[in-house]
Write a protein that holds these residues in place. Sequence first.
Motif, PDB file in Angstrom:
ATOM      1  N   LEU A   1       0.862  -0.964  -0.205  1.00 10.45           N
ATOM      2  CA  LEU A   1       0.141   0.174   0.477  1.00 10.45           C
ATOM      3  C   LEU A   1       0.997   1.304   0.060  1.00 10.45           C
ATOM      4  N   LEU A   2       2.111   1.106  -0.112  1.00  9.19           N
ATOM      5  CA  LEU A   2       3.148   2.227  -0.463  1.00  9.19           C
ATOM      6  C   LEU A   2       2.496   3.782  -1.340  1.00  9.19           C
ATOM      7  N   GLY A   3       2.349   2.533  -2.265  1.00 10.04           N
ATOM      8  CA  GLY A   3       1.008   4.049  -3.439  1.00 10.04           C
ATOM      9  C   GLY A   3       0.304   4.601  -2.996  1.00 10.04           C
ATOM     10  N   GLU A   4      -0.951   4.429  -1.972  1.00  8.92           N
ATOM     11  CA  GLU A   4      -1.845   5.103  -1.603  1.00  8.92           C
ATOM     12  C   GLU A   4      -1.487   5.103  -0.746  1.00  8.92           C
ATOM     13  N   GLN A   5      -0.668   5.056   0.387  1.00 10.73           N
ATOM     14  CA  GLN A   5      -0.104   5.748   0.988  1.00 10.73           C
ATOM     15  C   GLN A   5       0.494   7.332   0.372  1.00 10.73           C
ATOM     16  N   ASN A   6       1.276   7.403  -0.414  1.00  9.78           N
ATOM     17  CA  ASN A   6       1.506   8.703  -1.188  1.00  9.78           C
ATOM     18  C   ASN A   6       0.305   9.540  -1.895  1.00  9.78           C
ATOM     19  N   LYS A   7      -0.627   8.315  -2.443  1.00 10.98           N
ATOM     20  CA  LYS A   7      -1.342   9.642  -2.732  1.00 10.98           C
ATOM     21  C   LYS A   7      -2.658  10.348  -1.920  1.00 10.98           C
ATOM     22  N   GLN A   8      -2.552   9.416  -0.789  1.00 10.69           N
ATOM     23  CA  GLN A   8      -4.202   9.766  -0.123  1.00 10.69           C
ATOM     24  C   GLN A   8      -2.924  11.087   0.587  1.00 10.69           C
ATOM     25  N   SER A   9      -1.431  11.302   1.149  1.00 14.00           N
ATOM     26  CA  SER A   9      -0.683  12.123   1.611  1.00 14.00           C
ATOM     27  C   SER A   9      -1.285  13.559   1.074  1.00 14.00           C
ATOM     28  N   TYR A  10      -0.745  13.151  -0.218  1.00 14.03           N
ATOM     29  CA  TYR A  10      -0.271  13.813  -1.568  1.00 14.03           C
ATOM     30  C   TYR A  10      -1.575  14.663  -1.261  1.00 14.03           C
ATOM     31  N   GLN A  11      -3.008  14.082  -1.460  1.00 13.75           N
ATOM     32  CA  GLN A  11      -3.878  14.877  -1.813  1.00 13.75           C
ATOM     33  C   GLN A  11      -4.501  15.302  -0.223  1.00 13.75           C
TER      34      GLN A  11
ATOM     35  N   GLY B   1       5.362   6.193   3.179  1.00 16.48           N
ATOM     36  CA  GLY B   1       4.549   7.305   1.580  1.00 16.48           C
ATOM     37  C   GLY B   1       3.391   8.851   2.331  1.00 16.48           C
ATOM     38  N   TYR B   2       3.424   8.098   3.643  1.00 11.66           N
ATOM     39  CA  TYR B   2       2.609   8.908   4.313  1.00 11.66           C
ATOM     40  C   TYR B   2       3.596  11.093   4.425  1.00 11.66           C
ATOM     41  N   VAL B   3       4.626  11.354   4.737  1.00 12.38           N
ATOM     42  CA  VAL B   3       5.671  11.858   4.725  1.00 12.38           C
ATOM     43  C   VAL B   3       6.161  12.332   3.693  1.00 12.38           C
ATOM     44  N   ILE B   4       6.062  11.467   2.445  1.00  6.16           N
ATOM     45  CA  ILE B   4       6.437  11.570   0.804  1.00  6.16           C
ATOM     46  C   ILE B   4       5.652  12.059   0.417  1.00  6.16           C
ATOM     47  N   GLY B   5       4.603  11.495  -0.507  1.00  2.00           N
ATOM     48  CA  GLY B   5       3.200  12.273  -0.879  1.00  2.00           C
ATOM     49  C   GLY B   5       3.006  13.821   0.319  1.00  2.00           C
ATOM     50  N   SER B   6       3.048  14.261   1.265  1.00  2.00           N
ATOM     51  CA  SER B   6       2.550  15.520   2.321  1.00  2.00           C
ATOM     52  C   SER B   6       3.301  15.987   1.921  1.00  2.00           C
ATOM     53  N   LEU B   7       4.881  15.708   1.926  1.00  2.00           N
ATOM     54  CA  LEU B   7       5.981  16.853   2.103  1.00  2.00           C
ATOM     55  C   LEU B   7       5.774  17.375   0.580  1.00  2.00           C
ATOM     56  N   LEU B   8       6.111  16.674  -0.339  1.00  2.00           N
ATOM     57  CA  LEU B   8       5.067  16.663  -1.913  1.00  2.00           C
ATOM     58  C   LEU B   8       4.567  17.828  -2.162  1.00  2.00           C
ATOM     59  N   ALA B   9       3.240  17.572  -1.450  1.00  2.00           N
ATOM     60  CA  ALA B   9       2.254  18.646  -1.110  1.00  2.00           C
ATOM     61  C   ALA B   9       2.360  20.116  -1.052  1.00  2.00           C
ATOM     62  N   ILE B  10       3.183  20.439   0.068  1.00  2.00           N
ATOM     63  CA  ILE B  10       3.540  21.293   0.273  1.00  2.00           C
ATOM     64  C   ILE B  10       4.640  21.863  -0.036  1.00  2.00           C
ATOM     65  N   LEU B  11       5.597  21.073  -0.878  1.00  6.60           N
ATOM     66  CA  LEU B  11       6.612  22.137  -1.405  1.00  6.60           C
ATOM     67  C   LEU B  11       6.085  22.623  -2.893  1.00  6.60           C
ATOM     68  N   LYS B  12       4.954  21.778  -3.371  1.00  6.09           N
ATOM     69  CA  LYS B  12       4.324  22.284  -4.673  1.00  6.09           C
ATOM     70  C   LYS B  12       2.927  23.114  -3.950  1.00  6.09           C
ATOM     71  N   LYS B  13       2.142  23.031  -3.267  1.00  3.77           N
ATOM     72  CA  LYS B  13       1.777  23.937  -3.561  1.00  3.77           C
ATOM     73  C   LYS B  13       2.344  25.958  -2.640  1.00  3.77           C
ATOM     74  N   LEU B  14       4.027  25.577  -2.213  1.00  4.95           N
ATOM     75  CA  LEU B  14       4.650  26.476  -1.877  1.00  4.95           C
ATOM     76  C   LEU B  14       5.448  27.294  -3.006  1.00  4.95           C
ATOM     77  N   GLN B  15       5.348  26.052  -3.920  1.00  2.00           N
ATOM     78  CA  GLN B  15       6.051  26.853  -5.037  1.00  2.00           C
ATOM     79  C   GLN B  15       7.912  26.642  -5.231  1.00  2.00           C
ATOM     80  N   LEU B  16       7.926  25.712  -4.029  1.00  3.28           N
ATOM     81  CA  LEU B  16       9.296  25.938  -3.015  1.00  3.28           C
ATOM     82  C   LEU B  16       9.869  24.066  -4.044  1.00  3.28           C
ATOM     83  N   ILE B  17       9.374  23.412  -5.056  1.00  4.41           N
ATOM     84  CA  ILE B  17      10.187  22.275  -5.828  1.00  4.41           C
ATOM     85  C   ILE B  17       9.702  22.252  -7.373  1.00  4.41           C
ATOM     86  N   LYS B  18      10.051  22.521  -8.493  1.00  6.80           N
ATOM     87  CA  LYS B  18       9.359  22.199  -9.450  1.00  6.80           C
ATOM     88  C   LYS B  18       9.441  21.352  -9.801  1.00  6.80           C
TER      89      LYS B  18
END
Length: 337
Positions: free
Chosen positions: A14-24, A158-175
């Motif tokens: 379920l690692l992929g689902e962790q990523n999806k859930q937390s990113y969303q 996956g929960y940290v990966i997804g949430s961290l990417l979502a936060i970075l993307k939202k704040l435009q700190l990652i391209k």
Amino acid sequence: MTKTEKNYLKSIELLGEQNKQSYQEAGEIKLPASYGQVNKIVACGMGGSQLGVDLVSSLFAKELKVPIIQVRDYQLPGFVDEKTLVLLISYSGTTEEVLSISSKLKTPFGSAQGRQNLKLIVITTGGRLAQIARKNHWPLYKFEPKNNPSGQPRMGTGYVIGSLLAILKKLQLIKVSGDQLNDILKLKTKNLKNKIIVIVAAEHLAGNAHIIANQINESAKQFACYFILPELNHHLLEGLAYPRQKNIFFLFLNSKNYHPHNQKRFQITQEVLKKQKIGLTEINFAGPLRRIEASSKIIEALSFLYWGGQLSYQLAKLNRVNPNFIPWVNYLKKKLS
């Protein structure tokens, strides 16, 4: 197979689902516009709670617009200021070191120790840390770990990966592109094989090396460590002569996406080990998306992430131990409380 074992394997699947859930979910939290006006990120956390940060910071080193500094301690570094985004990460919400840091930050934007207008985000499943975040009105991503039936933080990376990417993307700190983010949300099953103790990696797979070593330590109850090239070549090759009993085995996480010099270092390093009659093997997951270099790196990193979880489980079975039971870590926590 016991229920505990089934839950452990299910968490890997379920690692992929962790990523999806937390990113969303993390993408929906409200953040002040000023949070994007930073020149560095400080991620505070311990153990499994930091593993996702390890992977993101190494995998997306070229895409990150600001550096990520990881803090595994009881206090913030002196350089933290109003231009710093501070992430307080604790899977359980009860991590002593993270709670120590949070206790010093009393106001909504923090003013402890002479630091004004700190920008804070909390990532947790709940516990005392979530209570502190709510009380002080800090942005909070509180997730329900429904895709981690094992209950172990290291298997909920996956929960940290997804949430961290979502936060970075939202704040435009990652391209990153939409295709890259889609790749981070899916995994492919790989065959598991080989027993390891020392893991060697480089560049975008450095975070994977740390994660795999951590999982082997906790899940298989077996000593494992990791080294990163090219730094390894400046000392470790001379440190293998003693003790003479060669009960050490090297696992190389190789990649065609490494710098050419690092690829050559992998080859020569393996030659040196063979000359010293030290066991080794090499694993190489070539990303299928060769048209996009970063995407192939993502496929590689996620393949190693999945493979590492499977490896730690198989080693636990080989050692006849419960991968979910961590008696000595729990003993330490009990004595500290």
